[in-house]
Enzyme design. Structure first.
Site, PDB file in Angstrom:
ATOM      1  N   HIS A  55      60.157 112.557  86.292  1.00  0.00           N
ATOM      2  CA  HIS A  55      61.656 112.310  86.372  1.00  0.00           C
ATOM      3  C   HIS A  55      62.031 113.399  85.360  1.00  0.00           C
ATOM      4  O   HIS A  55      62.090 113.261  84.182  1.00  0.00           O
ATOM      5  CB  HIS A  55      62.010 111.087  85.973  1.00  0.00           C
ATOM      6  CG  HIS A  55      61.319 109.847  86.533  1.00  0.00           C
ATOM      7  ND1 HIS A  55      62.119 109.103  87.806  1.00  0.00           N
ATOM      8  CD2 HIS A  55      60.327 109.413  86.752  1.00  0.00           C
ATOM      9  CE1 HIS A  55      61.338 108.343  88.195  1.00  0.00           C
ATOM     10  NE2 HIS A  55      60.040 108.292  87.672  1.00  0.00           N
ATOM     11  N   ARG A  57      65.321 114.496  85.355  1.00  0.00           N
ATOM     12  CA  ARG A  57      66.730 114.450  84.913  1.00  0.00           C
ATOM     13  C   ARG A  57      67.456 115.220  85.285  1.00  0.00           C
ATOM     14  O   ARG A  57      68.692 114.996  85.154  1.00  0.00           O
ATOM     15  CB  ARG A  57      66.664 113.924  83.611  1.00  0.00           C
ATOM     16  CG  ARG A  57      65.629 112.738  82.701  1.00  0.00           C
ATOM     17  CD  ARG A  57      65.791 111.636  83.367  1.00  0.00           C
ATOM     18  NE  ARG A  57      65.053 110.410  82.750  1.00  0.00           N
ATOM     19  CZ  ARG A  57      64.492 109.373  83.276  1.00  0.00           C
ATOM     20  NH1 ARG A  57      64.802 109.239  84.610  1.00  0.00           N
ATOM     21  NH2 ARG A  57      63.793 108.654  82.626  1.00  0.00           N
ATOM     22  N   HIS A 158      57.383 102.320  94.572  1.00  0.00           N
ATOM     23  CA  HIS A 158      57.754 101.383  93.333  1.00  0.00           C
ATOM     24  C   HIS A 158      57.570  99.985  94.039  1.00  0.00           C
ATOM     25  O   HIS A 158      58.547  99.507  94.491  1.00  0.00           O
ATOM     26  CB  HIS A 158      58.922 101.895  92.732  1.00  0.00           C
ATOM     27  CG  HIS A 158      59.003 101.143  91.241  1.00  0.00           C
ATOM     28  ND1 HIS A 158      59.190 101.555  89.945  1.00  0.00           N
ATOM     29  CD2 HIS A 158      58.934  99.754  91.036  1.00  0.00           C
ATOM     30  CE1 HIS A 158      59.073 100.703  89.089  1.00  0.00           C
ATOM     31  NE2 HIS A 158      59.059  99.604  89.636  1.00  0.00           N
ATOM     32  N   HIS A 206      52.061 104.223  89.972  1.00  0.00           N
ATOM     33  CA  HIS A 206      51.847 103.195  88.936  1.00  0.00           C
ATOM     34  C   HIS A 206      51.253 102.132  88.903  1.00  0.00           C
ATOM     35  O   HIS A 206      51.966 101.014  88.481  1.00  0.00           O
ATOM     36  CB  HIS A 206      53.278 103.404  87.926  1.00  0.00           C
ATOM     37  CG  HIS A 206      54.335 103.196  88.759  1.00  0.00           C
ATOM     38  ND1 HIS A 206      54.730 102.136  89.471  1.00  0.00           N
ATOM     39  CD2 HIS A 206      55.604 104.094  88.619  1.00  0.00           C
ATOM     40  CE1 HIS A 206      55.996 102.079  89.934  1.00  0.00           C
ATOM     41  NE2 HIS A 206      56.430 103.224  89.658  1.00  0.00           N
ATOM     42  N   ASP A 272      54.212 109.841  85.633  1.00  0.00           N
ATOM     43  CA  ASP A 272      55.489 108.992  85.799  1.00  0.00           C
ATOM     44  C   ASP A 272      56.334 109.451  84.371  1.00  0.00           C
ATOM     45  O   ASP A 272      57.011 108.537  83.909  1.00  0.00           O
ATOM     46  CB  ASP A 272      55.314 107.512  85.692  1.00  0.00           C
ATOM     47  CG  ASP A 272      56.493 106.934  86.150  1.00  0.00           C
ATOM     48  OD1 ASP A 272      57.737 107.412  86.442  1.00  0.00           O
ATOM     49  OD2 ASP A 272      56.569 105.498  86.351  1.00  0.00           O
TER      50      ASP A 272
HETATM   51  O1  DOR Z   1      59.900 102.871  83.448  1.00  0.00           O
HETATM   52  C1  DOR Z   1      60.451 103.316  84.561  1.00  0.00           C
HETATM   53  N1  DOR Z   1      61.021 104.581  84.108  1.00  0.00           N
HETATM   54  N2  DOR Z   1      60.033 103.243  85.811  1.00  0.00           N
HETATM   55  C2  DOR Z   1      60.724 103.476  86.701  1.00  0.00           C
HETATM   56  O2  DOR Z   1      60.710 103.104  87.889  1.00  0.00           O
HETATM   57  C3  DOR Z   1      62.055 104.488  86.457  1.00  0.00           C
HETATM   58  C4  DOR Z   1      61.668 105.289  85.206  1.00  0.00           C
HETATM   59  C5  DOR Z   1      62.782 106.079  84.916  1.00  0.00           C
HETATM   60  O3  DOR Z   1      63.493 106.803  85.776  1.00  0.00           O
HETATM   61  O4  DOR Z   1      63.267 106.017  83.597  1.00  0.00           O
HETATM   62 ZN    ZN Z   2      58.784 106.749  87.972  1.00  0.00          ZN
END
Ligand code: DOR
Ligand code: ZN
Length: 405
Positions: A55, A57, A158, A206, A272
């Site tokens: 991710h 962002r 997920h 995960h 992740d």
């Molecule tokens: O802990 C998590 N953070 N699980 C998720 O499914 C999304 C992720 C996030 O985007 O921060």
């Molecule tokens: Zn994720």
């Protein structure tokens, strides 16, 4: 043509070879350089890491990460390909939001990248695949399986199921309560639910425990684990820096997952990578869930190999080969026809991981003090990208178009 000389991981073991590269692609793995200019690579040479779950962002939350900082961290941790998740501030669910994201990050990445879409009523031609959220996590997104259309590409799930999360909801104040509020049963229920709708190309993200691994495998799904679920548990004194969905589990559950890493039920190790700022993470009850890890994934697993927790072939399949195959890119193998992405490793040179040495904008890691083996050199499509912990190449990361092949 250029020839790289080194001790390459080919066909399951390290062999002294010349790897002949043209236009960034491996043309031949050979015993002689065929008259080409020779570039030696030191140490043991593995395929570049492939992280199919990050991710970054970008766009929208650049204070946590953007594609420049995220890909810098990836490269310096031996990962040359990432696949980025669609739970951005503007969720990626149609051509418009997909192209908006693709344009916003254009020219920013040091590593090659693909982009997922959220499973929705519309398919995006160039997406790597679809992300399914069966329960709410960061971003609050929920997939309605009834309404989605499906491609023949990977579906990353997920699996924590919303009904189950609601039944167990409480306001957790520590890692132990966070585990109780999102129990293993929610992962199991979600895997069963998705099996009612989909049979092909399902990838369970995960997975935190061996029961869920076995269930996913029984349905013929591919499975993914993360370094944090393999190495961290609720007894550790890391507070909200260990708050993640699905949660860290009890020590016994974590140890069993690690023990099963190389026994055929795990297909992929992904980071992740989910950065949040140190300030956001300061108070448990208000802290968002997520752990950064794109830079530490390969180094931690190389250290696990060195310790004997995983075989050489298992490590390469979980970090490189399988994620590349699942996401359908010509990466992950040192063989003719694949991109010339390499990392050079000295297995005798490990160092303690320190948040302050890492390159994610998050600036912290729950793996503080853990041993990691970081790459000496990193090559992307035949070009030197990083050396001795420094980026030395340009931002040449290419978009990996997921058009159905
Ligand atoms: O802990 C998590 N953070 N699980 C998720 O499914 C999304 C992720 C996030 O985007 O921060
Ligand atoms: Zn994720």
């Amino acid at each position: 043509m250029e020839a790289f000389r080194g001790l390459f991981y080919v066909e399951g073991e390290f062999r002294e070879r010349y790897v002949l590269v043209e236009d960034g692609v491996i043309r031949k793995v050979s015993l002689d350089p065929d008259g080409s200019h020779v570039t030696p690579i030191p140490g043991h040479v593995l395929p570049g890491g492939v992280d199919m779950h990050v991710h970054f962002r970008d766009p929208g939350e650049e204070k946590k990460e953007d594609f420049r900082t995220g890909s810098t961290a990836a490269a310096l941790g031996g990962t040359t390909t990432v696949f980025d998740m669609p739970n951005n501030v503007i969720p990626v669910r149609d051509e418009r939001t997909f192209n908006f994201k693709k344009d916003a990050i254009s020219g920013k990445s040091y590593v090659d990248f693909g982009l997922y879409q959220l499973a929705s009523e519309q398919l995006i031609d160039s997406a790597t695949g679809e992300k399914i959220f069966l329960g709410k996590s960061t971003g609050g997104i929920l997939t309605d399986l009834e309404k989605c259309v499906w491609s023949g590409k990977v579906k990353v799930v997920h699996s924590e199921l919303q009904e189950c999360l609601e039944r167990n909801a409480l306001h957790p104040r520590n890692l132990f309560e966070h585990d109780a509020s999102r129990p293993i049963e929610c992962e199991l229920s979600g895997i069963e639910r998705v099996a009612e709708y989909l049979t092909e190309n399902v990838h369970i993200a995960h997975v935190t425990n061996v029961r869920a691994l076995s269930l996913a495998k029984a349905f013929g799904f591919t499975t993914e684990v993360t370094p944090h679920h393999l190495l961290l548990n609720t007894s550790m004194e890391i507070g909200s820096f260990g708050k993640v969905n699905p949660p860290l589990r009890k020590k016994t559950v974590q140890e069993e997952l690690l023990y099963n890493l190389d026994l055929g039920k795990v297909d992929v190790i992904s980071s992740d990578h989910a950065p949040h700022t140190r300030e956001e993470k300061s108070e448990f009850s208000t802290s968002p869930s997520g752990i950064p890890g794109v830079e530490t994934r390969v180094p931690l697993v190389l250290a696990l190999f060195k310790k004997g927790n995983i075989s050489l072939a298992g490590m390469v399949s979980l970090l490189m080969e399988n994620p590349a195959r699942i996401c359908r890119v010509n990466k992950g193998y040192i063989a003719a026809g694949y991109d010339a992405d390499f990392i050079s490793v000295d297995f005798n040179d490990s160092r303690k991981i320190r948040g302050e040495d890492l390159h994610s904008r998050a600036g912290w890691t729950p793996f503080e003090g853990y041993e990691g083996i970081f790459p000496k050199e990193v090559y992307l499509r035949g070009d030197l990208l990083a050396q001795e912990g420094e980026i030395v190449g340009d931002r040449r990361g290419a978009f990996l178009d997921g058009k159905a092949k």
